[in-house]
Design a protein around this motif. Sequence first.
Motif, PDB file in Angstrom:
ATOM      1  N   HIS A   1       0.829  -1.210   0.000  1.00  0.00           N
ATOM      2  CA  HIS A   1       0.000   0.000   0.000  1.00  0.00           C
ATOM      3  C   HIS A   1       0.866   1.264   0.000  1.00  0.00           C
ATOM      4  N   GLY A   2       2.093   1.123   0.508  1.00  0.00           N
ATOM      5  CA  GLY A   2       3.001   2.266   0.540  1.00  0.00           C
ATOM      6  C   GLY A   2       4.450   1.833   0.527  1.00  0.00           C
ATOM      7  N   VAL A   3       5.311   2.713   0.025  1.00  0.00           N
ATOM      8  CA  VAL A   3       6.760   2.528   0.058  1.00  0.00           C
ATOM      9  C   VAL A   3       7.380   3.849   0.498  1.00  0.00           C
ATOM     10  N   ILE A   4       8.248   3.789   1.511  1.00  0.00           N
ATOM     11  CA  ILE A   4       8.988   4.978   1.928  1.00  0.00           C
ATOM     12  C   ILE A   4      10.442   4.771   1.530  1.00  0.00           C
ATOM     13  N   VAL A   5      10.925   5.593   0.615  1.00  0.00           N
ATOM     14  CA  VAL A   5      12.285   5.433   0.116  1.00  0.00           C
ATOM     15  C   VAL A   5      13.233   6.268   0.984  1.00  0.00           C
ATOM     16  N   THR A   6      13.814   5.628   2.004  1.00  0.00           N
ATOM     17  CA  THR A   6      14.808   6.312   2.832  1.00  0.00           C
ATOM     18  C   THR A   6      16.205   6.127   2.257  1.00  0.00           C
ATOM     19  N   ALA A   7      16.421   5.067   1.480  1.00  0.00           N
ATOM     20  CA  ALA A   7      17.729   4.824   0.865  1.00  0.00           C
ATOM     21  C   ALA A   7      17.919   5.794  -0.298  1.00  0.00           C
ATOM     22  N   ALA A   8      18.972   6.589  -0.222  1.00  0.00           N
ATOM     23  CA  ALA A   8      19.189   7.627  -1.239  1.00  0.00           C
ATOM     24  C   ALA A   8      19.934   7.057  -2.435  1.00  0.00           C
ATOM     25  N   THR A   9      19.336   6.049  -3.069  1.00  0.00           N
ATOM     26  CA  THR A   9      19.986   5.394  -4.206  1.00  0.00           C
ATOM     27  C   THR A   9      19.097   5.446  -5.436  1.00  0.00           C
ATOM     28  N   LYS A  10      19.727   5.384  -6.596  1.00  0.00           N
ATOM     29  CA  LYS A  10      18.984   5.377  -7.855  1.00  0.00           C
ATOM     30  C   LYS A  10      18.110   4.134  -7.945  1.00  0.00           C
ATOM     31  N   GLN A  11      18.662   2.980  -7.545  1.00  0.00           N
ATOM     32  CA  GLN A  11      17.899   1.738  -7.612  1.00  0.00           C
ATOM     33  C   GLN A  11      16.676   1.786  -6.708  1.00  0.00           C
ATOM     34  N   GLY A  12      16.838   2.391  -5.516  1.00  0.00           N
ATOM     35  CA  GLY A  12      15.711   2.497  -4.601  1.00  0.00           C
ATOM     36  C   GLY A  12      14.551   3.258  -5.207  1.00  0.00           C
ATOM     37  N   TYR A  13      14.865   4.362  -5.890  1.00  0.00           N
ATOM     38  CA  TYR A  13      13.806   5.165  -6.503  1.00  0.00           C
ATOM     39  C   TYR A  13      13.240   4.519  -7.765  1.00  0.00           C
ATOM     40  N   GLU A  14      14.063   3.777  -8.481  1.00  0.00           N
ATOM     41  CA  GLU A  14      13.568   3.138  -9.705  1.00  0.00           C
ATOM     42  C   GLU A  14      12.616   1.986  -9.412  1.00  0.00           C
ATOM     43  N   THR A  15      12.903   1.223  -8.364  1.00  0.00           N
ATOM     44  CA  THR A  15      12.102   0.023  -8.096  1.00  0.00           C
ATOM     45  C   THR A  15      10.877   0.287  -7.230  1.00  0.00           C
ATOM     46  N   ALA A  16      10.877   1.354  -6.456  1.00  0.00           N
ATOM     47  CA  ALA A  16       9.780   1.591  -5.504  1.00  0.00           C
ATOM     48  C   ALA A  16       8.394   1.591  -6.148  1.00  0.00           C
TER      49      ALA A  16
END
Length: 360
Positions: free
Chosen positions: A251-266
């Motif tokens: 239902h939600g994803v909080i992207v705390t990891a400041a990585t490109k992969q983290g933002y691409e997959t979320a």
Amino acid sequence: MPDLPKTQKAAVKVGEGSDSKTEVRDIDVPSPGPGQILVKINYSGLCASDKSLLHDEWAAGGLAMQPQTHGIAGHEGAGIVVAVADDVKDLWKEGDRAGIKWIASVCRKCEFCTNGVDECHCPKQLNSGFSIAGTFQEYALTDGRYATRLPDGVKDEEAGPLMCGGVTAYVACKRSAVRPGQWIVLPGAGGGLGHLAVQYAKAMGMRVIAVDGGEEKEKLCRKLGAEEFIDFTQTKDVVAEVMRITTYGAHGVIVTAATKQGYETAPSMLRPGGTMVCVGLPKDSSVIAGAPPLLMCLKKLNVVGSVVGTLKDVEDCLDFTARGLVHPSLTMGTLEDLDRFCADMNAGKLAGRACLKVAA
């Protein structure tokens, strides 16, 4: 201030860019100006933002430590009020416990300050360690009308990291709009922000899927209440694993990891109508938060940003600790350990939150 020393220890930025270091130097103890209080900093948390400012990671985007900081970063301070300006003596007295935050002062006059809900966007705000000297010093000045009164039941070493890390994680959980019993995914869950988000999400009734790498991070996340843990170093397809656990996506994803992969997959981890909360700030300015329009539209996704919190948010997040629901997992050190902790953070080796004992 007859009982205060004339000089103090402070960690001062030396050099530029990734080669920047800090040196512990003797500097003058300042005196409060109008509206200010002087706080003896017992403990200060170390935030990833401090590392980014000290190493000029955001300088290309116009965010560099300003000269008036005198090279002193830090914005998660907790300690004792030792001097009070005359015009705020109705608010503070010597001996009170106070916290200093990223937002050190606001104008109290603009639309954002007067709407009662969002002074975080005051255009005249002052920020500890960015536009004024921060909390990596034994005695720090701050605005007496915006400092946070620390409640009983919250130790200084816990209160410091909550001034930014805690309130940021807490507000991000609220921004996710995830309800009790629903799934939330936390990439970077074993880090300084992530491990606090695990606890706030758990306390708010969410079902937590922690994503991070290594046995130490897994042990920490499960101890703090994560229902599931995905080790990205061992799992080939993290998104597929999220789908296996949740059936339709989180239902939600909080992207705390400041990585490109983290933002691409979320976005791919979300179910229809899910919300992605952007929190981690990558030093790579090419990283974009969002998803392809086809995915955004077909799944009706929400992408929102979140940054620290209001004065009231900070009070609320402290209350979770006062009630025994949230406790930072701390790696303790001193001002002399600042560079080592920054290096460990860069290498992904720092579990939980680093906290510095500042005043003797």
